[in-house]
Write a protein that holds these residues in place. Structure first.
Motif, short mmCIF file in Angstrom:
data_model
loop_
_atom_site.label_atom_id
_atom_site.label_comp_id
_atom_site.label_asym_id
_atom_site.label_seq_id
_atom_site.Cartn_x
_atom_site.Cartn_y
_atom_site.Cartn_z
N GLY A 47 0.82 -1.25 -0.03
CA GLY A 47 0.05 0.04 -0.18
C GLY A 47 0.81 1.39 -0.11
N ASP A 48 2.18 1.20 -0.10
CA ASP A 48 3.02 2.38 -0.09
C ASP A 48 2.64 3.09 -1.15
N PRO A 49 2.21 4.39 -1.06
CA PRO A 49 1.71 5.33 -2.39
C PRO A 49 2.77 5.40 -3.21
N HIS A 50 4.26 5.65 -2.67
CA HIS A 50 5.19 6.04 -3.67
C HIS A 50 5.63 4.82 -4.43
N TRP A 51 5.32 3.80 -4.00
CA TRP A 51 5.48 2.65 -4.75
C TRP A 51 4.60 2.62 -6.25
N LEU A 52 3.26 3.07 -5.79
CA LEU A 52 2.55 3.22 -6.92
C LEU A 52 2.84 4.23 -8.21
N ALA B 152 -1.24 0.91 -17.57
CA ALA B 152 -0.38 2.08 -16.99
C ALA B 152 -1.37 3.26 -16.60
N ARG B 153 -2.42 3.40 -17.53
CA ARG B 153 -3.45 4.49 -17.20
C ARG B 153 -4.03 4.14 -15.94
N GLU B 154 -4.37 2.78 -15.70
CA GLU B 154 -5.22 2.51 -14.44
C GLU B 154 -4.35 2.47 -13.32
N ALA B 155 -3.16 2.33 -13.21
CA ALA B 155 -2.13 2.34 -12.23
C ALA B 155 -1.83 3.96 -11.83
N ALA B 156 -1.59 4.76 -12.99
CA ALA B 156 -1.29 6.09 -12.73
C ALA B 156 -2.67 6.89 -12.00
N GLY B 157 -3.83 6.29 -12.60
CA GLY B 157 -5.26 6.75 -11.90
C GLY B 157 -5.17 6.52 -10.40
N VAL B 158 -4.92 5.44 -10.06
CA VAL B 158 -4.81 4.91 -8.66
C VAL B 158 -3.79 5.78 -7.86
N ALA B 159 -2.56 5.89 -8.42
CA ALA B 159 -1.55 6.82 -7.80
C ALA B 159 -1.91 8.25 -7.40
N ALA B 160 -2.66 8.74 -8.58
CA ALA B 160 -3.12 9.97 -8.47
C ALA B 160 -4.33 10.14 -7.19
N ALA B 161 -4.90 9.22 -6.94
CA ALA B 161 -6.07 9.20 -6.34
C ALA B 161 -5.48 9.14 -4.75
N VAL B 162 -4.32 8.34 -4.66
CA VAL B 162 -3.77 8.15 -3.16
C VAL B 162 -2.90 9.45 -2.92
N LEU B 163 -2.36 10.10 -3.97
CA LEU B 163 -1.44 11.26 -3.75
C LEU B 163 -2.12 12.27 -4.41
N PRO B 164 -2.99 12.93 -4.13
CA PRO B 164 -3.75 13.94 -4.88
C PRO B 164 -2.95 15.18 -5.08
N ASP B 165 -2.11 15.50 -4.18
CA ASP B 165 -1.15 16.87 -4.43
C ASP B 165 0.25 16.49 -5.24
N ASP B 166 0.29 15.06 -5.82
CA ASP B 166 1.44 14.80 -6.39
C ASP B 166 1.08 15.15 -7.93
N PRO B 167 1.90 15.50 -8.67
CA PRO B 167 1.88 15.83 -10.12
C PRO B 167 2.52 14.65 -11.02
N THR B 168 3.31 14.01 -10.47
CA THR B 168 4.06 12.78 -10.85
C THR B 168 3.19 12.02 -11.79
N PRO B 169 1.92 11.18 -11.22
CA PRO B 169 1.05 10.58 -11.82
C PRO B 169 0.38 11.02 -12.86
#
Length: 364
Positions: free
Chosen positions: A124-129, A167-184
């Motif tokens: 569940g580490d968001p940075h791994w996502l 990748a699109r699905e995974a990036a969407g999950v990462a963006a949801a978990v880290l909503p302030d992070d522009p990287t996803p």
């Protein structure tokens, strides 16, 4: 080859290269870069103009991020802990985070055993996502390969698109978990070209990215590629985007030069007043900066290229002087032989300047 019969100097060079290839027992296209350079580069004596010798020029980039370099070594050895900690530490330093995530994602696309260990140890580490999503983009392009579409198999295309959807699905999950992070969001921008997203879909992602980081460096580069004619835009749309970015921050003054470089169907774009104005503003900014980062060398490389296209050879030599021995950035990196391209264009600028050709450099 027949056309060379009307160009005696070029024909003589080709004959010499053919003889050298025969002597070495290789095809002419397989001759080492330094052998080709010795025959084709203009004899300009670069040292006379404050330039490093041809032999000193290299495409090997110096290490700028020591922590990242150490972590990459750890990952290659199968150790994930320091990589995970570094990615976590970059949260908030978005440009550096993008560079770190991209570098680790490229490694994960080749061997993801260390990523699996990270996931098992820190579920569940968001940075791994974030790294995982970008690694799927790298993997997709590895599957497709760099060949032209006509030389790419149906199986490669199918694998490419399948992994990009993942990748699109995974990036969407990462963006949801880290909503302030522009990287996803930048991951979504990167895969937009491959998935052929339409303009409205792309603009929606872009809006989300710049709401998190209005000056995201790689995000602007990815967006410019999307708006290029070779992808999903046009020469005009690419330049429009680049000019808007350049007006937003001096950080992006080189983007109009990127747009001109990409505009194969509009070669006169280099002479467009808006492009020339961006070049002059960039030169003004670079006058107070060195070439100790990849980004600065990239800006100077495009400036040198633009100056040669505009026959401002003396100023181009000044940019090569600032670049020194490093030919690791753009636009040289887009050519099959970056070092030879760098040296060839440097030689063109020096030779023309030494003969008094072109526009004289203004006093700055």
């Amino acid at each position: 080859m027949l056309s060379l019969l009307f160009k005696p100097k070029e024909l003589i060079t080709v004959i010499r290269l053919m003889r050298e290839a025969k002597r070495l027992g290789v095809e002419i296209d397989d001759l080492p870069s330094e052998v080709v350079a010795a025959h084709v580069l203009p004899k300009t004596h670069p040292e006379r103009y404050g330039l490093v010798p041809d032999a000193d020029v290299t495409c090997t980039a110096p290490i700028e991020d020591l922590a990242l370099a150490a972590v990459k070594d750890d990952v290659r050895a199968g150790n994930w802990e320091n990589a995970a900690d570094l990615v976590t530490a970059t949260h908030g330093d978005w440009d550096r985070r993008q560079r770190v995530v991209w570098a680790l994602a490229d490694l994960a696309a080749k061997d993801d055993a260390w990523m699996k260990s990270w996931q098992d140890a820190r579920p569940g580490d968001p940075h791994w996502l974030v790294v995982h999503a970008m690694s799927l983009v790298s993997l997709a392009w590895d599957i497709r390969g760099s060949a032209r579409a006509s030389e790419t198999t149906r199986e490669q295309f199918d694998g490419f698109h399948r992994v990009l959807f993942e990748a699109r699905e995974a990036a969407g999950v990462a963006a949801a978990v880290l909503p302030d992070d522009p990287t996803p969001l930048n991951t979504l921008l990167t895969l937009a070209r491959g998935l052929q997203l339409d303009h409205d879909e792309f603009r929606a992602i872009w809006t989300e990215l710049v709401s998190r980081d209005p000056l995201h460096h790689n995000g602007h580069q990815q967006a410019l590629q999307y708006w290029c004619a070779k992808w999903h835009g046009s020469d005009e749309l690419a330049l429009e985007f680049a000019l808007e970015a350049a007006a937003k921050s001096p950080k992006f003054l080189a983007l109009p030069l990127h747009a001109a470089y990409e505009a194969d169907s509009t070669p006169d774009m280099w002479k467009a007043p808006s492009v020339v104005a961006s070049l002059d503003a960039l030169l003004g900014r670079l006058a107070d900066e060195g070439a100790d980062t990849y980004a600065l060398r990239d800006d100077r490389g495009y400036a040198a290229f633009a100056l040669i296209r505009l026959e401002r050879f003396e100023e181009a030599v000044g940019q090569f002087r600032a670049l020194g021995e490093l030919a690791d950035a753009g636009p040289w990196s887009y050519f099959e032989d970056p070092r030879l391209t760098f040296l060839s264009l440097r030689g063109v600028a020096v030779k023309a300047m030494s003969k008094g050709k072109g526009v004289k450099a203004p006093v700055r």
